[in-house]
Design an enzyme around this catalytic site. Structure first.
Site, mmCIF file in Angstrom:
data_model
loop_
_atom_site.group_PDB
_atom_site.id
_atom_site.type_symbol
_atom_site.label_atom_id
_atom_site.label_comp_id
_atom_site.label_asym_id
_atom_site.label_seq_id
_atom_site.Cartn_x
_atom_site.Cartn_y
_atom_site.Cartn_z
ATOM 1 N N GLU A 21 -1.277 -6.148 -13.868
ATOM 2 C CA GLU A 21 -0.192 -6.365 -12.904
ATOM 3 C C GLU A 21 1.055 -5.738 -13.521
ATOM 4 O OE1 GLU A 21 -0.199 -10.566 -11.937
ATOM 5 O OE2 GLU A 21 -2.314 -10.506 -11.335
ATOM 6 N N GLU A 170 5.747 -13.692 -7.387
ATOM 7 C CA GLU A 170 4.446 -13.087 -7.010
ATOM 8 C C GLU A 170 4.729 -12.035 -5.944
ATOM 9 O OE1 GLU A 170 0.845 -12.511 -7.547
ATOM 10 O OE2 GLU A 170 0.969 -14.682 -7.967
#
Lengths: 298, 298
Positions: A21, A170
């Protein structure tokens, strides 16, 4: 967190809890080169690169999901000694220990392959967090607030549960192992607003906030359709793909089987899917999370 | 390919050449259960699951990219013995050997994280392929044809170069290790049209096709911006993200550096980026391919 004054004295910004990520990892690099971007007058800020070896190997993790290793029992269990279990103990030493942490506040930066936009995940809905959601949404109208307050912070096994106050940022959609500029910009902007909020909180200078706002409260997780042997026999329905935070009602199709049949969701509430078709959840055959829409009073 | 009659007698449909590109893998399963879907009267069809171990491990490959192992020299070099190099030799035995293959035609199924839609990649622009592109585009207006005919088929190192005739079906956007229904449906539809085309070609029953159509001819590859040490210092510009097959002109921004500066493309032609921000190409720091738009005469 100093409970007498309620002041946040120290903040840890965490990137790379999952090695593929990339947004948080590259933002950490940027901020390490320009620390003034994440410094505020009323608190200290440190950055932590949580899982550097997973990034090197371009994977979510080497041995197990780092962001599931922070239950008190696991942190205190010396037999849990693989790479991520060891990293969890090291990070707990650096910013914790959980239950009595020297750091007051964690911002843990994550990406999702789902079309969730910039999402602020709160693990509790105390006054501090309720106001933070209101502040972030006021500054960034595209932001979404998700409440995962189904258990206490201490019971959570997420990294951000080390400290009494902590959030997960997120942002998606972003494929694993790439950087999208829109996603990077969203993450940077949301993190800046959170740091500003802490500063305004500490100095008692919060602006007037809306009395309430919409958020999404986690309710349940749907699994992908499986046969008797646990083999996947279907996929997320094309109507649902990319439609994170759009409502579905009982009877709406949510899966398409490989033989063409449709599977409908049956439930007694209006559900808001998110984490739809998240690549990392395929290991566990998870299809999506469902939330209820709630009104948060500030 | 039987050069006397120009008939395609046998076709191999290949899935899972990259283990985390799921559409082809799940389509193979479907077709193995329902073989009539890929059978036609005038030729035989076999399916090949090219890299099952990479799929098991949920990776593109274990040791090296399988779809770069099919040059004649490498196939004939016994010292190249890692997993993918060995799989290449085994697949070459099964459907080849390259240069004198028992199979006449390969359809190799791939996914990309780039927003390329359903793309038919042709490694040569002979009459058979030019007509195939016209047929597929006539049946499926959203289809895009890309010519990678910069070298001869035999010189290519792709799996589909084993046979004299072969195509790559490349469909996205799809994150690695997930299944999107829209992408799966596109791949299935394009494969069906290709099989139909072969059948119509064999039986001399091709319908009248358009005299010409637009396609994209590969020109060059752009790398992500790097510093002296080869470290990445920027990303694909937000204007370019998801804009596969949209034209750019000299002076248009293509990269944003992490310090905020923009980098413009300088070139002497109208360029059509594709494979933009493809996750699998990050290993080599590749940002995108550029093509020229061409008119293919049928």
């Amino acid at each position: 967190m100093n409970t007498r004054t309620n002041t946040i004295n120290s903040v840890a910004v965490i990137g790379g809890t999952h090695g593929n990520e990339f947004s948080g990892i590259y933002l950490l690099r940027k901020w390490q080169q320009n620390p003034t971007l994440i410094i505020r007058d009323s608190f200290s800020t440190q950055t932590v690169f949580a899982n550097p070896k997973a990034f090197e190997e371009n994977k979510r993790y080497l041995d197990c999901d780092l962001n599931r290793q922070f239950s008190l029992d696991d942190l205190n269990n010396p037999e849990l000694a693989n790479y991520e279990q060891s990293r969890a103990k090291a990070i707990n030493l650096q910013v914790g220990p959980k239950g009595n942490a020297k750091t007051d506040f964690i911002i843990d930066l994550h990406n999702t392959t789902s079309n969730m936009g910039p999402t602020l995940i709160l693990l509790q809905s105390d006054a501090f967090n309720r106001k933070m959601g209101a502040y972030v949404k006021a500054k960034m109208p595209e932001a979404v607030v998700v409440l995962e307050d189904q258990s206490t912070v201490e019971e959570h096994y997420f990294l951000s549960s080390i400290t009494k106050q902590g959030v997960i940022v997120e942002v998606g959609p972003q494929s694993q192992s790439v950087l999208r500029q829109d996603v990077l910009d969203w993450m940077e902007e949301m993190t800046q607003h959170i740091l500003d909020y802490v500063e305004l909180h500490n100095t008692g200078s919060l602006p007037t906030l809306p009395a309430s706002y919409e958020a999404f409260k986690y309710e349940e997780t749907l699994k992908l359709p499986e046969d008797d042997k646990g083999e996947r026999i279907g996929m997320v329905h094309r109507n649902i793909q990319d439609a994170d935070f759009k409502p579905i009602r009982s009877g709406d199709p949510v899966f398409t089987l490989f033989d063409g049949k449709e599977i409908c969701w049956i439930g007694d509430y209006e559900a808001y899917p998110h984490f739809i078709n998240e690549a990392a959840y395929y290991d566990n055959n998870l299809a999506m999370s469902l939330a209820k829409k709630v009104i948060v009073e500030v």
